[in-house]
Design a protein around this motif. Structure first.
Motif, PDB file in Angstrom:
ATOM      1  N   VAL A  38      41.926  63.135  34.422  1.00 58.07           N
ATOM      2  CA  VAL A  38      42.574  62.284  35.275  1.00 58.07           C
ATOM      3  C   VAL A  38      41.900  61.971  36.559  1.00 58.07           C
ATOM      4  O   VAL A  38      41.142  62.975  37.080  1.00 58.07           O
ATOM      5  CB  VAL A  38      43.957  63.121  35.930  1.00 58.07           C
ATOM      6  CG1 VAL A  38      44.697  62.005  36.441  1.00 58.07           C
ATOM      7  CG2 VAL A  38      44.689  63.475  34.301  1.00 58.07           C
ATOM      8  N   ASP A  39      41.846  60.799  36.828  1.00 59.19           N
ATOM      9  CA  ASP A  39      41.469  60.365  38.211  1.00 59.19           C
ATOM     10  C   ASP A  39      42.277  59.214  38.690  1.00 59.19           C
ATOM     11  O   ASP A  39      43.407  58.737  38.189  1.00 59.19           O
ATOM     12  CB  ASP A  39      40.111  59.918  37.875  1.00 59.19           C
ATOM     13  CG  ASP A  39      38.959  59.800  39.044  1.00 59.19           C
ATOM     14  OD1 ASP A  39      39.568  60.065  40.353  1.00 59.19           O
ATOM     15  OD2 ASP A  39      37.888  59.257  39.060  1.00 59.19           O
ATOM     16  N   SER A  40      41.852  58.812  39.908  1.00 63.80           N
ATOM     17  CA  SER A  40      42.490  57.640  40.636  1.00 63.80           C
ATOM     18  C   SER A  40      41.609  56.581  41.420  1.00 63.80           C
ATOM     19  O   SER A  40      40.492  57.154  41.842  1.00 63.80           O
ATOM     20  CB  SER A  40      43.812  58.098  41.656  1.00 63.80           C
ATOM     21  OG  SER A  40      43.168  58.890  42.772  1.00 63.80           O
ATOM     22  N   ALA A  41      42.070  55.551  41.646  1.00 62.98           N
ATOM     23  CA  ALA A  41      41.154  54.618  42.346  1.00 62.98           C
ATOM     24  C   ALA A  41      42.089  53.682  43.104  1.00 62.98           C
ATOM     25  O   ALA A  41      43.093  53.441  43.026  1.00 62.98           O
ATOM     26  CB  ALA A  41      40.196  53.885  41.552  1.00 62.98           C
ATOM     27  N   ALA A  42      41.396  52.834  44.057  1.00 67.80           N
ATOM     28  CA  ALA A  42      41.955  51.724  44.832  1.00 67.80           C
ATOM     29  C   ALA A  42      41.522  50.439  44.425  1.00 67.80           C
ATOM     30  O   ALA A  42      40.258  50.155  43.694  1.00 67.80           O
ATOM     31  CB  ALA A  42      41.606  52.084  46.235  1.00 67.80           C
ATOM     32  N   THR A  43      42.399  49.425  44.532  1.00 67.75           N
ATOM     33  CA  THR A  43      41.910  48.272  44.407  1.00 67.75           C
ATOM     34  C   THR A  43      41.319  47.321  45.792  1.00 67.75           C
ATOM     35  O   THR A  43      40.566  46.519  45.749  1.00 67.75           O
ATOM     36  CB  THR A  43      42.943  47.022  43.966  1.00 67.75           C
ATOM     37  OG1 THR A  43      44.143  47.212  44.675  1.00 67.75           O
ATOM     38  CG2 THR A  43      43.628  47.668  42.609  1.00 67.75           C
ATOM     39  N   GLY A  44      41.567  47.933  46.835  1.00 62.54           N
ATOM     40  CA  GLY A  44      41.158  47.677  48.213  1.00 62.54           C
ATOM     41  C   GLY A  44      40.111  48.786  48.568  1.00 62.54           C
ATOM     42  O   GLY A  44      40.368  49.923  48.293  1.00 62.54           O
ATOM     43  N   ARG A  73      38.628  56.164  46.489  1.00 66.16           N
ATOM     44  CA  ARG A  73      37.440  55.225  45.731  1.00 66.16           C
ATOM     45  C   ARG A  73      37.861  54.041  45.308  1.00 66.16           C
ATOM     46  O   ARG A  73      38.893  53.690  44.907  1.00 66.16           O
ATOM     47  CB  ARG A  73      36.616  56.130  44.537  1.00 66.16           C
ATOM     48  CG  ARG A  73      37.253  56.267  43.401  1.00 66.16           C
ATOM     49  CD  ARG A  73      36.482  56.929  42.190  1.00 66.16           C
ATOM     50  NE  ARG A  73      37.158  56.764  41.047  1.00 66.16           N
ATOM     51  CZ  ARG A  73      36.910  56.030  39.922  1.00 66.16           C
ATOM     52  NH1 ARG A  73      36.154  54.669  40.314  1.00 66.16           N
ATOM     53  NH2 ARG A  73      37.428  55.990  38.859  1.00 66.16           N
ATOM     54  N   LEU A  74      36.985  53.029  45.205  1.00 66.11           N
ATOM     55  CA  LEU A  74      37.246  51.632  44.668  1.00 66.11           C
ATOM     56  C   LEU A  74      36.951  51.734  43.139  1.00 66.11           C
ATOM     57  O   LEU A  74      35.993  52.098  42.604  1.00 66.11           O
ATOM     58  CB  LEU A  74      36.248  50.750  45.305  1.00 66.11           C
ATOM     59  CG  LEU A  74      36.430  49.297  45.041  1.00 66.11           C
ATOM     60  CD1 LEU A  74      37.944  48.984  45.743  1.00 66.11           C
ATOM     61  CD2 LEU A  74      35.453  48.323  45.792  1.00 66.11           C
ATOM     62  N   ILE A  75      37.919  51.096  42.475  1.00 66.06           N
ATOM     63  CA  ILE A  75      37.974  50.810  40.949  1.00 66.06           C
ATOM     64  C   ILE A  75      36.757  49.965  40.595  1.00 66.06           C
ATOM     65  O   ILE A  75      36.727  48.734  41.462  1.00 66.06           O
ATOM     66  CB  ILE A  75      39.110  50.244  40.260  1.00 66.06           C
ATOM     67  CG1 ILE A  75      39.013  50.289  38.743  1.00 66.06           C
ATOM     68  CG2 ILE A  75      39.661  49.355  40.982  1.00 66.06           C
ATOM     69  CD1 ILE A  75      40.158  50.415  38.042  1.00 66.06           C
ATOM     70  N   GLY A  76      35.948  50.187  39.817  1.00 66.74           N
ATOM     71  CA  GLY A  76      35.029  49.089  39.306  1.00 66.74           C
ATOM     72  C   GLY A  76      35.132  48.582  37.826  1.00 66.74           C
ATOM     73  O   GLY A  76      35.842  49.295  37.110  1.00 66.74           O
ATOM     74  N   LEU A 100      40.125  41.877  37.389  1.00 66.00           N
ATOM     75  CA  LEU A 100      38.732  42.780  37.313  1.00 66.00           C
ATOM     76  C   LEU A 100      38.531  43.041  35.970  1.00 66.00           C
ATOM     77  O   LEU A 100      37.411  43.444  35.487  1.00 66.00           O
ATOM     78  CB  LEU A 100      38.935  44.076  38.016  1.00 66.00           C
ATOM     79  CG  LEU A 100      37.862  44.545  38.432  1.00 66.00           C
ATOM     80  CD1 LEU A 100      36.499  44.046  39.194  1.00 66.00           C
ATOM     81  CD2 LEU A 100      38.162  46.022  39.079  1.00 66.00           C
ATOM     82  N   GLN A 101      39.427  43.284  35.009  1.00 66.11           N
ATOM     83  CA  GLN A 101      39.351  43.738  33.691  1.00 66.11           C
ATOM     84  C   GLN A 101      38.488  42.827  32.817  1.00 66.11           C
ATOM     85  O   GLN A 101      38.424  41.763  32.646  1.00 66.11           O
ATOM     86  CB  GLN A 101      40.557  43.946  32.861  1.00 66.11           C
ATOM     87  CG  GLN A 101      40.486  44.486  31.430  1.00 66.11           C
ATOM     88  CD  GLN A 101      41.876  44.581  30.636  1.00 66.11           C
ATOM     89  OE1 GLN A 101      42.599  44.010  31.328  1.00 66.11           O
ATOM     90  NE2 GLN A 101      41.876  45.430  29.724  1.00 66.11           N
ATOM     91  N   PRO A 102      37.100  43.335  32.224  1.00 71.06           N
ATOM     92  CA  PRO A 102      36.454  42.754  31.641  1.00 71.06           C
ATOM     93  C   PRO A 102      37.004  42.021  30.178  1.00 71.06           C
ATOM     94  O   PRO A 102      37.942  42.805  29.755  1.00 71.06           O
ATOM     95  CB  PRO A 102      35.205  43.648  31.210  1.00 71.06           C
ATOM     96  CG  PRO A 102      35.250  44.733  32.079  1.00 71.06           C
ATOM     97  CD  PRO A 102      36.692  44.972  32.327  1.00 71.06           C
ATOM     98  N   ALA A 103      36.318  41.197  29.733  1.00 68.72           N
ATOM     99  CA  ALA A 103      37.230  40.421  28.303  1.00 68.72           C
ATOM    100  C   ALA A 103      37.034  41.233  27.356  1.00 68.72           C
ATOM    101  O   ALA A 103      38.019  41.293  26.236  1.00 68.72           O
ATOM    102  CB  ALA A 103      36.452  39.117  28.176  1.00 68.72           C
ATOM    103  N   ASP A 104      36.141  42.089  27.066  1.00 66.97           N
ATOM    104  CA  ASP A 104      35.941  43.039  25.930  1.00 66.97           C
ATOM    105  C   ASP A 104      36.356  44.343  26.170  1.00 66.97           C
ATOM    106  O   ASP A 104      36.517  45.212  25.148  1.00 66.97           O
ATOM    107  CB  ASP A 104      34.418  43.097  25.493  1.00 66.97           C
ATOM    108  CG  ASP A 104      33.685  43.855  26.625  1.00 66.97           C
ATOM    109  OD1 ASP A 104      34.140  43.913  27.797  1.00 66.97           O
ATOM    110  OD2 ASP A 104      32.370  44.134  26.544  1.00 66.97           O
TER     111      ASP A 104
END
Length: 157
Positions: A38-44, A73-76, A100-104
């Motif tokens: 489990v982890d967490s992240a930010a969009t901003g 932390r920032l999502i990538g 942000l989600q890659p097409a694949d």
């Protein structure tokens, strides 16, 4: 196989670290610590490196959950390949995540409240703005219960 779950909110100091901590505690209580990460992240990027908000700290402390290592932390884009589930807290988070989600990407991308049974609310309101950490705690707990059920069913664990 290890199932990987990432919770995401706007600043990664209120809702997503609360979900991270509460979900991890539920995973531990179910004896699945070695099966679910489990982890967490930010969009901003406003709070990067900061610990959870004091309201979230109070909720986690009440449940005996250690947050000392949590830092915003920032999502990538790599996160969409590193995690099996990316869970947003509200519709705005979902719009950011979908952009942000890659097409694949094959990640399961859903809102936390999509997993909550008997809940009419579709978003987890941001207590940074509402000040209502009790409501956030209730909704996050319900969503985490449903998410754990869904993960256990899907992966037969």
């Amino acid at each position: 196989m290890v199932v990987r779950v990432l919770f995401v909110c706007l600043g990664n100091i209120c809702r997503s670290p609360m979900a991270e901590g509460m979900f991890r505690a539920k995973v531990d209580a179910a004896g699945l610590t070695n099966r679910i990460r489990v982890d967490s992240a930010a969009t901003g990027n406003w709070n990067l490196g900061n610990p959870p908000h004091r309201g979230t700290q109070q909720v986690l402390t009440k449940h005996g959950i250690d947050y000392s290592q949590m830092r915003a932390r920032l999502i990538g884009t790599d996160d969409f390949g590193d995690f099996d589930y990316v869970i947003g807290m509200d519709g705005s988070n979902m719009q950011d995540l979908e952009a942000l989600q890659p097409a694949d990407s094959t990640v399961v991308l859903k809102k936390l409240m999509d997993f909550a049974q008997d809940e009419t609310q579709s978003d987890v309101p941001d207590p940074y703005y509402t000040g209502n950490f009790d409501e956030t705690e209730r909704l996050v707990s319900a969503g985490c219960d449903g998410l754990l059920r869904a993960v256990r069913e899907k992966f037969d664990i």
